[in-house]
Enzyme design. Structure first.
Site, PDB file in Angstrom:
ATOM      1  N   CYS A 132       0.810  -1.230   0.000  1.00 49.31           N
ATOM      2  CA  CYS A 132       0.000   0.000   0.000  1.00 49.31           C
ATOM      3  C   CYS A 132       0.844   1.282   0.000  1.00 49.31           C
ATOM      4  CB  CYS A 132      -0.935   0.002   1.205  1.00 49.31           C
ATOM      5  SG  CYS A 132      -0.229  -0.720   2.696  1.00 49.31           S
ATOM      6  N   HIS A 252      -2.911   6.146   4.425  1.00 52.23           N
ATOM      7  CA  HIS A 252      -1.510   6.344   4.775  1.00 52.23           C
ATOM      8  C   HIS A 252      -1.082   7.719   4.256  1.00 52.23           C
ATOM      9  CE1 HIS A 252      -1.531   2.245   5.889  1.00 52.23           C
ATOM     10  NE2 HIS A 252      -0.903   1.706   4.857  1.00 52.23           N
TER      11      HIS A 252
HETATM   12  P1  NAP Z   1      -7.724  -9.377   7.889  1.00 51.04           P
HETATM   13  O1  NAP Z   1      -8.717  -8.305   8.077  1.00 51.04           O
HETATM   14  O2  NAP Z   1      -7.052  -9.977   9.067  1.00 51.04           O
HETATM   15  O3  NAP Z   1      -8.389 -10.559   7.002  1.00 51.04           O
HETATM   16  C1  NAP Z   1      -7.708 -11.746   6.707  1.00 51.04           C
HETATM   17  C2  NAP Z   1      -8.522 -12.553   5.707  1.00 51.04           C
HETATM   18  O4  NAP Z   1      -7.780 -13.708   5.311  1.00 51.04           O
HETATM   19  C3  NAP Z   1      -9.846 -13.070   6.281  1.00 51.04           C
HETATM   20  O5  NAP Z   1     -10.807 -13.128   5.261  1.00 51.04           O
HETATM   21  C4  NAP Z   1      -9.446 -14.477   6.710  1.00 51.04           C
HETATM   22  O6  NAP Z   1     -10.539 -15.365   6.803  1.00 51.04           O
HETATM   23  C5  NAP Z   1      -8.558 -14.873   5.551  1.00 51.04           C
HETATM   24  N1  NAP Z   1      -7.737 -16.032   5.901  1.00 51.04           N
HETATM   25  C6  NAP Z   1      -6.903 -16.155   6.954  1.00 51.04           C
HETATM   26  N2  NAP Z   1      -6.342 -17.378   6.960  1.00 51.04           N
HETATM   27  C7  NAP Z   1      -6.828 -18.041   5.884  1.00 51.04           C
HETATM   28  C8  NAP Z   1      -6.661 -19.337   5.352  1.00 51.04           C
HETATM   29  N3  NAP Z   1      -5.839 -20.230   5.936  1.00 51.04           N
HETATM   30  N4  NAP Z   1      -7.318 -19.684   4.228  1.00 51.04           N
HETATM   31  C9  NAP Z   1      -8.151 -18.806   3.626  1.00 51.04           C
HETATM   32  N5  NAP Z   1      -8.369 -17.560   4.084  1.00 51.04           N
HETATM   33  C10 NAP Z   1      -7.718 -17.192   5.204  1.00 51.04           C
HETATM   34  O7  NAP Z   1      -6.516  -8.875   6.981  1.00 51.04           O
HETATM   35  P2  NAP Z   1      -6.519  -7.828   5.772  1.00 51.04           P
HETATM   36  O8  NAP Z   1      -6.111  -6.502   6.272  1.00 51.04           O
HETATM   37  O9  NAP Z   1      -7.760  -7.953   4.964  1.00 51.04           O
HETATM   38  O10 NAP Z   1      -5.278  -8.343   4.941  1.00 51.04           O
HETATM   39  C11 NAP Z   1      -5.247  -9.615   4.333  1.00 51.04           C
HETATM   40  C12 NAP Z   1      -3.929  -9.747   3.583  1.00 51.04           C
HETATM   41  O11 NAP Z   1      -3.902  -8.833   2.499  1.00 51.04           O
HETATM   42  C13 NAP Z   1      -2.694  -9.370   4.438  1.00 51.04           C
HETATM   43  O12 NAP Z   1      -2.205 -10.480   5.132  1.00 51.04           O
HETATM   44  C14 NAP Z   1      -1.726  -8.860   3.424  1.00 51.04           C
HETATM   45  O13 NAP Z   1      -0.999  -9.950   2.920  1.00 51.04           O
HETATM   46  C15 NAP Z   1      -2.625  -8.310   2.339  1.00 51.04           C
HETATM   47  N6  NAP Z   1      -2.662  -6.833   2.404  1.00 51.04           N
HETATM   48  C16 NAP Z   1      -2.052  -6.148   1.450  1.00 51.04           C
HETATM   49  C17 NAP Z   1      -2.034  -4.795   1.478  1.00 51.04           C
HETATM   50  C18 NAP Z   1      -1.267  -4.040   0.482  1.00 51.04           C
HETATM   51  O14 NAP Z   1      -0.439  -3.288   0.885  1.00 51.04           O
HETATM   52  N7  NAP Z   1      -1.507  -4.146  -0.778  1.00 51.04           N
HETATM   53  C19 NAP Z   1      -2.675  -4.099   2.483  1.00 51.04           C
HETATM   54  C20 NAP Z   1      -3.319  -4.803   3.467  1.00 51.04           C
HETATM   55  C21 NAP Z   1      -3.309  -6.191   3.405  1.00 51.04           C
HETATM   56  P3  NAP Z   1     -11.251 -15.690   8.235  1.00 51.04           P
HETATM   57  O15 NAP Z   1     -12.373 -14.679   8.336  1.00 51.04           O
HETATM   58  O16 NAP Z   1     -11.748 -17.078   8.043  1.00 51.04           O
HETATM   59  O17 NAP Z   1     -10.227 -15.540   9.293  1.00 51.04           O
HETATM   60  N1  12T Z   2       2.211  -5.755   7.355  1.00 59.40           N
HETATM   61  O1  12T Z   2       0.860  -6.200   1.800  1.00 59.40           O
HETATM   62  O2  12T Z   2       0.793  -4.027   8.560  1.00 59.40           O
HETATM   63  O3  12T Z   2       2.880  -6.341   2.438  1.00 59.40           O
HETATM   64  O4  12T Z   2       0.114  -2.307   7.403  1.00 59.40           O
HETATM   65  C1  12T Z   2       0.567  -4.347   3.916  1.00 59.40           C
HETATM   66  C2  12T Z   2       0.295  -3.697   5.103  1.00 59.40           C
HETATM   67  C3  12T Z   2       1.911  -5.914   5.039  1.00 59.40           C
HETATM   68  C4  12T Z   2       1.714  -6.049   2.640  1.00 59.40           C
HETATM   69  C5  12T Z   2       0.555  -3.458   7.496  1.00 59.40           C
HETATM   70  C6  12T Z   2       1.660  -5.278   6.221  1.00 59.40           C
HETATM   71  C7  12T Z   2       1.378  -5.427   3.896  1.00 59.40           C
HETATM   72  C8  12T Z   2       0.844  -4.165   6.236  1.00 59.40           C
END
Ligand code: NAP
Ligand code: 12T
Length: 350
Positions: A132, A252
């Site tokens: 992000c 951010h």
């Molecule tokens: P979050 O609110 O904690 O949500 C995590 C999601 O992943 C929930 O839907 C969870 O399902 C699912 N999950 C966890 N373990 C799983 C498994 N074993 N199999 C299938 N689904 C599973 O986190 P978030 O903020 O949405 O972020 C999710 C991911 O996106 C992060 O870990 C990161 O890698 C990525 N991300 C990227 C950016 C970016 O910078 N582009 C920003 C934020 C996040 P349940 O409801 O069943 O737990």
């Molecule tokens: N740890 O997609 O914590 O690499 O704000 C994005 C956001 C990982 C990622 C955070 C993180 C990612 C966070």
């Protein structure tokens, strides 16, 4: 995209902070969906989610979930992407991965459509969505680099808790409420879930996002450095980053210092380039106290830039303030934008 065609889409992590925003944007963009599969872990399987007035039931992700899927959008953490993205590709799906699992893989394009959409055509199944903080910075730097050249970048970030997921958002809410009542609410998630120590995020600032690396930088800082070089096709660009978490929910902000290659530029020259750049809104008028803030950028898809000014000592140095909604351009919107361009350019696997 053949006009009128519809596609089978899977959203992995559909119950998460990013997944929920992806669903909102798919709905808002009227994405050409034939069938939509919502996938999560076992924990949320069975949860009902409304999409376009219909109730969909979340399923646990398994290999078979990806049968007949055309595009799979992954936001469920790096280990889930490592486990399932290759399986999805083997079954014929193009994966747009929002985690850091494949970003630096040479086979995998790392794409911000306004910056390097041509890289999409090199994909072999997986396309990575950048971090992000990287996305909003390169969106603003690309047009400046193209016009004037850039040879150094120094960034400090001011990042929202929603970047760390739904549990981090809850922790800040409970802690802030408790703090104002004089109660202590323990930290279990911030700065990094599962790390050795935790610190309060309410009314605090934490100079750690993601895990520490051996070189003293955090992984979030190294992502900004390495991803910026890859996306801008500038392997030798000097980049330094300090990433800090602050106690607000959305967007951010970044204080960015650059040194350009061209001599004799003024703030107006930078303004002119940013005013005409795709996906950027220049909001910069000190005489009227005009500049973007995390609150003003929240809920918007664009990247906002303000406070552009010349460094007082370095003749080619400029400072600026870059703000964007971390869950939209920083994650869900960039992911859906990539998926839209994959369809438009006919880049599906089957
Ligand atoms: P979050 O609110 O904690 O949500 C995590 C999601 O992943 C929930 O839907 C969870 O399902 C699912 N999950 C966890 N373990 C799983 C498994 N074993 N199999 C299938 N689904 C599973 O986190 P978030 O903020 O949405 O972020 C999710 C991911 O996106 C992060 O870990 C990161 O890698 C990525 N991300 C990227 C950016 C970016 O910078 N582009 C920003 C934020 C996040 P349940 O409801 O069943 O737990
Ligand atoms: N740890 O997609 O914590 O690499 O704000 C994005 C956001 C990982 C990622 C955070 C993180 C990612 C966070």
């Amino acid at each position: 995209m053949t006009k009128g065609s519809l596609y089978n889409i899977a959203v992995v992590g559909a119950t998460g902070a990013v997944g929920q925003k992806i669903l909102e944007i798919l709905e808002e963009r009227d994405f050409p969906i034939k069938q939509l599969k919502l996938l999560s872990s076992k924990r949320s399987a069975g949860t009902k989610i409304n999409f376009k007035g219909k109730e969909l039931i979340v399923e646990e992700a398994t290999n078979a979930s990806f049968d007949n899927v055309d595009v799979a959008l992954f936001s469920a953490g790096g280990s889930v992407s490592k486990r399932f993205a290759p399986e999805a590709v083997n079954r014929g799906a193009v994966v747009v991965d929002n985690t850091s699992a494949y970003r630096m893989d040479e086979q995998v394009p790392l794409v911000v459509p306004e910056v390097n959409e041509d890289d999409l055509s090199t994909h072999t199944g997986i396309i990575a969505n950048p971090n992000c903080s990287t996305i909003q910075m390169v969106a603003a730097l690309k047009p400046i680099k193209e016009a004037f050249g850039i040879n150094r970048v120094i960034v400090s970030t001011y990042q929202a808790v929603s970047g760390a997921g739904n549990q981090a958002v809850e922790e800040l809410k409970l802690q802030a409420e408790g703090f104002l009542k004089g109660e202590e609410v323990p930290s279990e998630v911030m700065p990094v879930k599962g790390d050795k120590k935790h610190y309060p995020i309410a009314f605090n600032a934490l100079p750690q996002i993601d895990l520490f690396q051996d070189n003293g930088y955090t992984f979030e800082e190294m992502k900004m450095i390495n991803e910026t070089r890859k996306i801008l096709h500038a392997p030798d660009l000097a980049v330094a980053a300090t990433c800090v978490r602050l106690p607000f929910f959305t967007s951010h902000a970044e204080s960015v210092y650059i040194e350009v290659e061209q001599e004799g530029l003024t703030t107006k020259d930078i303004w002119k380039v940013l005013e005409n750049a795709e996906g950027i809104i220049l909001q910069d008028d000190p005489s009227n106290q005009e500049y973007p803030t995390p609150q003003s950028a929240a809920g918007k898809k664009e990247v906002f830039v303000g406070r552009v000014r010349k460094d007082l000592d370095h003749p080619k140095g400029f400072h600026m303030w870059i703000v964007s909604d971390n869950l939209l351009k920083g994650a869900a919107w960039n992911t859906v934008q990539i998926a839209e361009r994959v369809l438009e350019k006919g880049l599906l696997l089957k």
